[in-house]
Every structure is written in C-alpha cells, then in structure tokens.
Write an enzyme that holds these catalytic residues in place. Structure first.
Site, PDB file in Angstrom:
ATOM      1  N   ASP A  97       0.822  -1.216   0.000  1.00  0.00           N
ATOM      2  CA  ASP A  97       0.000   0.000   0.000  1.00  0.00           C
ATOM      3  C   ASP A  97       0.850   1.258   0.000  1.00  0.00           C
ATOM      4  O   ASP A  97       0.331   2.367  -0.140  1.00  0.00           O
ATOM      5  CB  ASP A  97      -0.963   0.008   1.200  1.00  0.00           C
ATOM      6  N   GLU A 117       8.194  -5.991  -2.909  1.00  0.00           N
ATOM      7  CA  GLU A 117       6.776  -6.374  -2.796  1.00  0.00           C
ATOM      8  C   GLU A 117       6.523  -7.471  -3.830  1.00  0.00           C
ATOM      9  O   GLU A 117       6.885  -7.321  -4.990  1.00  0.00           O
ATOM     10  CB  GLU A 117       5.904  -5.134  -3.039  1.00  0.00           C
ATOM     11  N   ASP A 149       9.680 -11.848  -4.493  1.00  0.00           N
ATOM     12  CA  ASP A 149       9.367 -12.444  -3.192  1.00  0.00           C
ATOM     13  C   ASP A 149      10.438 -11.991  -2.193  1.00  0.00           C
ATOM     14  O   ASP A 149      11.635 -12.211  -2.419  1.00  0.00           O
ATOM     15  CB  ASP A 149       9.383 -13.967  -3.368  1.00  0.00           C
ATOM     16  N   ASP A 167       6.675  -5.317   6.493  1.00  0.00           N
ATOM     17  CA  ASP A 167       5.279  -4.869   6.482  1.00  0.00           C
ATOM     18  C   ASP A 167       4.474  -5.917   5.728  1.00  0.00           C
ATOM     19  O   ASP A 167       4.138  -5.746   4.558  1.00  0.00           O
ATOM     20  CB  ASP A 167       5.178  -3.500   5.797  1.00  0.00           C
ATOM     21  N   SER A 168       4.217  -7.011   6.411  1.00  0.00           N
ATOM     22  CA  SER A 168       3.608  -8.149   5.734  1.00  0.00           C
ATOM     23  C   SER A 168       2.115  -8.211   5.990  1.00  0.00           C
ATOM     24  O   SER A 168       1.616  -7.632   6.952  1.00  0.00           O
ATOM     25  CB  SER A 168       4.242  -9.435   6.263  1.00  0.00           C
TER      26      SER A 168
HETATM   27  N1  SAM Z   1      -0.434  -3.277   6.944  1.00  0.00           N
HETATM   28  C1  SAM Z   1      -0.904  -4.489   6.440  1.00  0.00           C
HETATM   29  C2  SAM Z   1      -1.449  -5.458   7.459  1.00  0.00           C
HETATM   30  O1  SAM Z   1      -0.865  -5.665   8.518  1.00  0.00           O
HETATM   31  O2  SAM Z   1      -2.500  -6.020   7.168  1.00  0.00           O
HETATM   32  C3  SAM Z   1       0.018  -5.113   5.473  1.00  0.00           C
HETATM   33  C4  SAM Z   1       0.370  -4.142   4.405  1.00  0.00           C
HETATM   34  S1  SAM Z   1       0.951  -4.625   2.914  1.00  0.00           S
HETATM   35  C5  SAM Z   1      -0.459  -4.430   1.902  1.00  0.00           C
HETATM   36  C6  SAM Z   1       1.313  -6.344   2.884  1.00  0.00           C
HETATM   37  C7  SAM Z   1       1.924  -6.724   1.548  1.00  0.00           C
HETATM   38  O3  SAM Z   1       2.805  -7.848   1.716  1.00  0.00           O
HETATM   39  C8  SAM Z   1       0.937  -7.126   0.458  1.00  0.00           C
HETATM   40  O4  SAM Z   1       0.893  -6.127  -0.523  1.00  0.00           O
HETATM   41  C9  SAM Z   1       1.471  -8.455  -0.068  1.00  0.00           C
HETATM   42  O5  SAM Z   1       1.385  -8.574  -1.470  1.00  0.00           O
HETATM   43  C10 SAM Z   1       2.915  -8.418   0.431  1.00  0.00           C
HETATM   44  N2  SAM Z   1       3.562  -9.727   0.548  1.00  0.00           N
HETATM   45  C11 SAM Z   1       3.013 -10.880   0.995  1.00  0.00           C
HETATM   46  N3  SAM Z   1       3.929 -11.861   0.949  1.00  0.00           N
HETATM   47  C12 SAM Z   1       5.084 -11.318   0.469  1.00  0.00           C
HETATM   48  C13 SAM Z   1       6.373 -11.836   0.191  1.00  0.00           C
HETATM   49  N4  SAM Z   1       6.662 -13.137   0.389  1.00  0.00           N
HETATM   50  N5  SAM Z   1       7.316 -10.996  -0.297  1.00  0.00           N
HETATM   51  C14 SAM Z   1       7.028  -9.679  -0.509  1.00  0.00           C
HETATM   52  N6  SAM Z   1       5.822  -9.140  -0.276  1.00  0.00           N
HETATM   53  C15 SAM Z   1       4.852  -9.943   0.213  1.00  0.00           C
END
Ligand code: SAM
Length: 288
Positions: A97, A117, A149, A167-168
């Site tokens: 985001d 991301e 990833d 920030d996952s």
């Molecule tokens: N603030 C949020 C929460 O706690 O719900 C999370 C924000 S952010 C949108 C989380 C992001 O992590 C997502 O856009 C997702 O696509 C990404 N994500 C998930 N697994 C990942 C990975 N293995 N490597 C990089 N990004 C990843």
C-alpha cells in the site's frame, strides 16, 4: 455486483464481511467498490467503506484504511528510523500500500529506500486509488520498487541495509514464510552489523502465539528486542503489536529530536508510551 464471497447484499445495502475466524466476522457498510482485480497472488479490492474511507482489501482481509492506516504505518517506520543513530539504507519487505514508503520519504537523511513487494498489482492499484496513503512513494526517487518475493530477495544478501521493515500481510498465503525463523535469520544477515529490524507482530489478544514466537525468535538473534503497541481499529481486536530488534540500539535511548514533525499519530510522548506494556504482554514476554 461481482460475485466475491466477502461482499453481501443485505436489505438493499452492500456489506463487506471480513471473515477473521469462525467466531469473529466483522461487517462494514460499503459506499462503493472502486476496483476489483485478481493477480496471480491474490484478490485485490479497493473499497470505499463508511467511516473508514478507502480501504485496501487482499483476499477479503483489510490491509489498510484511510481512517487509521497512518497509525500503523507511522509506528512501523518512524520508530526504527529514530532509534538508529545514522540510518541511510532501508529495506521494506511487503508494504504494497506504500504507506511505510511514504512515511520514510519524510526523512531527508535516508539515501536509499528499497521496497520488495511480491505483487506489483497491489502497488499499482494503491497508487491509482489511494493517493492519500501512497503519498510521496511514487514520486520520491530514493524509493526503488523491486517486485519479487521478499524471502528470495534477502536470501543471498549480506550487510546491505541499516534498517529492514517487514510490512507483511497476515501469515497465510505468500506472507506465511515471512513469519518463519529461517526468514528472520536471513534478514539479520541482510542487515549491517548495527542494523535494526522492525516487523508487525499481529494482535496481542487474538494472535498472542505469533507475537510470542516473533519475540522469541528475534531474541535468539538480537541482543535488544522490544515489543511496542498501538490501536488500529480496522485490525481485528483493534490492539496491535510491533517488534523492534537490534544488537546495539535501544529505542529507550533514541534521539527523539530527529522525529519528523509532519506526522499525524506518533510524537515524542507516543514514541515512549508505546513501549509501556500491559501486564498480560509482559507475562507473555517473560514466558517465551
Ligand atoms: N499493513 C498491512 C497489514 O498488517 O495487514 C500489510 C500491508 S501490505 C499491503 C502487505 C503486503 O505484503 C501485500 O501487498 C502483499 O502482497 C505483500 N507480501 C506478501 N507476501 C510477500 C512476500 N513473500 N514478499 C514480498 N511481499 C509480500
């Protein structure tokens, strides 16, 4: 209306129901579904919800909202930046985001902000539909988007960053391995020796096992590990935890005068008070 199993028509109104668990389903009245796309990783929706404003929803789970997303983003980003005495290179893992990237852009002394991301489409959708959250992220030339990833990205990297911010999304699907010990170990290698790692460690009430495990794993690899908390109403339970880890720098000794003054939540008092923990969290920490 599109056939998504988290959007319901009830008495002529549209409701978004977040299915957190069998015993907890949270309902929000929808003003407008602004966007709905499916990537190879997840279902991505931007929905305007009464009271919460525009929200990013991945696979039916709220990730951030205009109402309270800044609380989470500020706590995850400003705390490590202020705790480290001279940070320059920062890595965000996840963070689609762009709220964390936007917060980091407030610090001129940061030289490089890499954001790894997994899902490019999340970033594109947020830049298009949630500019109040993405802010400077798509304009600041120090921010490099790396669509990969995060687990793979850090595997072969050594001593590259002063700060890593994880920030996952919740620990299911592509984010599951972002909560594992092997990932934290690689993240430590990817940090410079005096680096700081910060992550969201879920709800102290509903996910206390995850929070405790995160604390326990990080305590194996870092000398100073602290949990801090904030209220983020759109996350189930409202009460959220973050964990900061370092071999050298203690947030208690941070130079708070460096804190950006254009924040909406964090300030000097909040920085310190967020580390004052209730007894039940202290007990969890003492027993890991
Ligand atoms: N603030 C949020 C929460 O706690 O719900 C999370 C924000 S952010 C949108 C989380 C992001 O992590 C997502 O856009 C997702 O696509 C990404 N994500 C998930 N697994 C990942 C990975 N293995 N490597 C990089 N990004 C990843």
């Amino acid at each position: 209306m599109e056939n998504l199993d988290f959007l319901y028509e009830i008495d002529g109104e549209t409701w978004f129901i977040e299915n957190d668990r069998n015993n907890l389903k949270i309902s929000y009245k929808v003003k407008e579904v602004l966007s709905s796309v499916k990537s190879v990783y997840q279902q991505i929706n931007i929905i305007d919800i009464y009271d919460f404003g525009r929200c990013l929803i991945l696979d039916g789970v709220i990730q951030t909202t205009e109402l309270d997303g800044y609380i989470y983003n500020e706590m995850l980003s400003h705390v490590p930046v202020i705790t480290h005495p001279h940070p320059q290179d920062v890595l965000i893992i996840g963070g689609g985001d762009c709220g964390v990237a936007n917060e980091l852009s407030k610090y001129n002394f940061l030289k490089k902000i890499d954001m790894v991301e997994i899902d490019e489409l999340v970033v594109r959708e947020c830049i298009k539909y949630m500019p109040s959250v993405t802010g400077m992220a798509s304009y600041d030339e120090r921010i490099n988007f790396i669509f990969n990833d995060g687990i793979e990205y850090i595997k072969d990297k050594n001593a590259m960053y002063d700060i890593i911010i994880i920030d996952s999304s919740d620990p299911v699907g592509p984010a599951e391995d972002l909560f594992k010990e092997s990932f934290y170990l690689n993240a430590k290698k990817c940090l410079k020796p005096d680096g700081i790692l910060t992550c969201q460690s879920q709800s102290p009430l509903f996910n206390k096992d995850i929070m405790a495990r995160t604390y326990k794993i990080l305590s194996k690899y870092f000398a100073i590990v602290k949990i801090y908390v904030a209220s983020v109403p759109s996350y189930p339970g409202g009460f959220w935890s973050f964990t900061i880890a370092s071999d050298y720098f203690d947030p208690d000794k941070a130079d708070i005068s460096k804190l950006a003054d254009n924040t909406r939540y964090i300030n000097r008092e909040v920085f310190h008070s967020s580390f004052k923990l209730p007894n039940f969290i202290k007990e969890i920490i003492n027993h890991v």
